[in-house]
Design a protein around this motif. Sequence first.
Motif, PDB file in Angstrom:
ATOM      1  N   LEU A  44       0.549  -1.077   0.004  1.00  0.00           N
ATOM      2  CA  LEU A  44      -0.163   0.275   0.152  1.00  0.00           C
ATOM      3  C   LEU A  44       1.126   1.155   0.707  1.00  0.00           C
ATOM      4  O   LEU A  44       1.789   1.301   0.798  1.00  0.00           O
ATOM      5  CB  LEU A  44      -0.836  -0.088   1.435  1.00  0.00           C
ATOM      6  N   PHE A  45       0.866   2.030  -1.003  1.00  0.00           N
ATOM      7  CA  PHE A  45       1.238   3.007  -0.812  1.00  0.00           C
ATOM      8  C   PHE A  45       0.321   4.640  -0.948  1.00  0.00           C
ATOM      9  O   PHE A  45      -0.763   4.733  -0.866  1.00  0.00           O
ATOM     10  CB  PHE A  45       2.040   3.904  -2.548  1.00  0.00           C
ATOM     11  N   LEU A  46       0.724   5.819   0.891  1.00  0.00           N
ATOM     12  CA  LEU A  46      -0.090   5.946   1.084  1.00  0.00           C
ATOM     13  C   LEU A  46       0.387   7.893   1.324  1.00  0.00           C
ATOM     14  O   LEU A  46       1.792   7.414   1.612  1.00  0.00           O
ATOM     15  CB  LEU A  46      -0.266   5.919   2.371  1.00  0.00           C
ATOM     16  N   GLU A  47      -0.238   8.464   0.773  1.00  0.00           N
ATOM     17  CA  GLU A  47       0.093   9.663   1.052  1.00  0.00           C
ATOM     18  C   GLU A  47      -1.049  10.600   1.174  1.00  0.00           C
ATOM     19  O   GLU A  47      -2.290  10.721   0.895  1.00  0.00           O
ATOM     20  CB  GLU A  47       0.539  10.299  -0.221  1.00  0.00           C
ATOM     21  N   ALA A  48      -0.575  12.035   2.214  1.00  0.00           N
ATOM     22  CA  ALA A  48      -1.772  12.418   2.793  1.00  0.00           C
ATOM     23  C   ALA A  48      -1.671  14.029   3.002  1.00  0.00           C
ATOM     24  O   ALA A  48      -2.053  14.900   3.369  1.00  0.00           O
ATOM     25  CB  ALA A  48      -2.426  11.721   3.585  1.00  0.00           C
ATOM     26  N   ALA A  49       0.011  14.735   3.074  1.00  0.00           N
ATOM     27  CA  ALA A  49       0.614  15.105   3.744  1.00  0.00           C
ATOM     28  C   ALA A  49      -0.082  16.963   2.983  1.00  0.00           C
ATOM     29  O   ALA A  49       0.116  17.361   3.567  1.00  0.00           O
ATOM     30  CB  ALA A  49       2.011  15.334   3.451  1.00  0.00           C
ATOM     31  N   VAL A  50       0.646  16.224   1.323  1.00  0.00           N
ATOM     32  CA  VAL A  50      -0.151  18.130   0.969  1.00  0.00           C
ATOM     33  C   VAL A  50      -1.395  18.800   0.986  1.00  0.00           C
ATOM     34  O   VAL A  50      -1.891  19.482   1.606  1.00  0.00           O
ATOM     35  CB  VAL A  50      -0.425  17.971  -0.632  1.00  0.00           C
ATOM     36  N   ASN A  51      -2.511  17.906   1.456  1.00  0.00           N
ATOM     37  CA  ASN A  51      -4.158  17.641   1.362  1.00  0.00           C
ATOM     38  C   ASN A  51      -4.435  17.676   2.468  1.00  0.00           C
ATOM     39  O   ASN A  51      -4.934  18.924   3.056  1.00  0.00           O
ATOM     40  CB  ASN A  51      -5.430  17.355   1.026  1.00  0.00           C
ATOM     41  N   ASP A  52      -3.306  17.253   3.836  1.00  0.00           N
ATOM     42  CA  ASP A  52      -3.769  17.876   5.457  1.00  0.00           C
ATOM     43  C   ASP A  52      -3.458  19.408   5.131  1.00  0.00           C
ATOM     44  O   ASP A  52      -4.403  19.947   6.549  1.00  0.00           O
ATOM     45  CB  ASP A  52      -2.450  17.065   6.255  1.00  0.00           C
ATOM     46  N   ARG A  53      -1.993  19.429   4.939  1.00  0.00           N
ATOM     47  CA  ARG A  53      -1.756  21.227   4.834  1.00  0.00           C
ATOM     48  C   ARG A  53      -3.074  22.030   4.412  1.00  0.00           C
ATOM     49  O   ARG A  53      -3.403  22.604   5.338  1.00  0.00           O
ATOM     50  CB  ARG A  53      -0.678  21.389   4.728  1.00  0.00           C
ATOM     51  N   ALA A  54      -3.118  21.776   3.056  1.00  0.00           N
ATOM     52  CA  ALA A  54      -4.050  22.383   2.600  1.00  0.00           C
ATOM     53  C   ALA A  54      -5.924  22.533   3.605  1.00  0.00           C
ATOM     54  O   ALA A  54      -6.282  23.759   3.239  1.00  0.00           O
ATOM     55  CB  ALA A  54      -4.456  22.191   1.090  1.00  0.00           C
ATOM     56  N   ASN A  55      -6.174  21.387   3.478  1.00  0.00           N
ATOM     57  CA  ASN A  55      -7.497  21.235   4.281  1.00  0.00           C
ATOM     58  C   ASN A  55      -7.664  21.519   5.691  1.00  0.00           C
ATOM     59  O   ASN A  55      -8.625  21.768   6.511  1.00  0.00           O
ATOM     60  CB  ASN A  55      -8.047  20.232   4.043  1.00  0.00           C
ATOM     61  N   GLY A  56      -6.356  22.243   6.405  1.00  0.00           N
ATOM     62  CA  GLY A  56      -6.408  22.454   7.883  1.00  0.00           C
ATOM     63  C   GLY A  56      -6.648  21.293   9.181  1.00  0.00           C
ATOM     64  O   GLY A  56      -7.408  21.517  10.011  1.00  0.00           O
TER      65      GLY A  56
END
Length: 645
Positions: A365-377
């Motif tokens: 499983l490849f998992l990414e969330a860091a960009v949207n976690d910042r943008a979404n607050g």
Amino acid sequence: MRLSLLFVCLFGVLSITGLQAQSTETVSPWHSFEKVEFKLNDIPARYIKPRKPLPGNPWVWRAHFPDWHVEMDSILLERGFHIAYINTNDQYGAPKAMMAWDDFYDYLVTKKGFAPKVALEGVSRGGLYVYAWAKRNPAKVSCIYAEAPVCDFKSWPGGKGNAKGDAKSWQQLLAVYGLTEEQALAYDDQPFDNLGGLAAYKVPILHVISLNDKVVPNEENTFKLVERYQRLGGPTTVYSMSRGEQRLDGHHFPIEHLNWWADFIQQNSYPVQKPLAHKPYVQVRNGLPNAYRAITEQKKATVAFLGGSITYNPGWRDKVSRYLQETFPQTEFTFIKAGIPSLGSLPHAFRVEQDVLSKGKIDLLFLEAAVNDRANGTDSLTQLRALEGIVRHARKNNPAVDVVLMEFADPDKSGDFRQGKKPAELLNHERVAAHYQLPSIDLAREVYDRIQARELSWEYDFKDLHPSPFGQEVYFQTIKYLLKASFQAAASVKPLATPAPLHRSNFERGRYVPIQEAKLGSGWKLVDNWKPADGASTRAGFVDRPMLEATGPGATLTLNFAGTAVGIALVSGPDAGEIEYRIDNGPYRKMDLYTQWSHQLHLPWYKLFAGDLSDRKHTLQLRIAPTKNPKSKGNACRIVYFLAN
């Protein structure tokens, strides 16, 4: 010892990502230079040594016909270049040959100190090799020099156009590629296909040709490739040879102005550039032992990609899939594309069951969330609960699943780096990865450091947090480095048991609750097939589907649920309103559903009402507030799913 005598030099056994170099090097004369021959994984290989190497050891890599038209190579040897060759003849640039080329490159750069960027030289069918490898590795190529290169195997050896073709070679090519005739005619990765990454790196190409060539006609080969490459912004030069005798229907011709072409290679290869290494940005930790065993022993593996728009968009994800297929051709792969634009760790934690785990046993499983976690607050605690929840949820599905956490780049993170801070999103990814001994990749820091080293610019090369073809290559090359490093160590790594959780209230039981379970009061309705009436854009999976909708203040609903967390997945459009909610008859709290993007899009949006409830049955009450965001056109709330943990 005199150059004219044959001698043997012992240098031991090499093991780099599975490489096995023959224990002897045979050295012999070659046009007054030294030729060093050996075997790499049982494949004959060689390089020619200059009498006085230039600093950094620049080199030229010949594909096929290493002793044809050697005059320019001799000039470059005199100037201090090495000339290298590995015998993958009769493989026509097929994936099998590319695997051997990768190993040869790694060996020469890692063990022999050759320059990280190589000039590729392709003669005739050698064009199939140089472009196949260059497109897979644009960051490792300084330039491409080609003589009458084949740029479409349907032209030669296929003979499906104006070329005569070669029936025997065509059958050989079909066998090497594992293609039927029909599949070969539909093949969509000829040298002139998929040139975007190579062009983004501005790799200069030079073709010398004959206008009389009937074996490899220019209209089907060079002219087609050059036109496409130029349209993509790639620097190109074509020179037509017209002096001297031209033989074999114009395919063999004397090379004029040898110094010009040697200058082309030297100017693009020297001084030697030494890009930053991938290693500092990769944490292998316990690697990928389970995925490797599934791939190599079971010969069947499922790979899932869970993330936002950077995962949803084509690019690095497709390159990783192709790399795995080419590296392990005997394995049956299933790839699950679970990227949804705008979504970060919180949505992933609640949708992972439906969008990934419900599809079967996941091996990688490849998992990414860091960009949207910042943008979404998304707050830091919610990030940790969500990321840990995804890992633990995936391991309940398959205790042997391997997970890679990826931290992609955006301008906000670069701003933190300039201030000497590590972004909270990256710290959270790394905290979870370290606790579970998972591989992770800090691509955000890598992009920043490469910009600071002037290898690239955000404005002209990366361009956006949705990476350009250039940025997609940066991501892919680092992910490929992680995969190779992890697979190299996999045989000696023991799988680890899942440790105790970091947070008792992580979202490892995150799930969707169907909207049909809500009890609707006045003002709410279940729309069987919702679509917007205002013309605003939508996202796949969040339109043309059942949805709960209320558009007026005072509308109420109730949901009974069990677990420690509750929220909603909604679409937030131009008329998104405000809601009031309470749990177990507590005080009402207000929440604004309008986002900075809502004016142009019915955006998938996930809101958490509570994340640390006691683990029992609860009741959620929700109503439309009389107030709204000043930018909103209405009071609407449209619910796609309820969330519970």
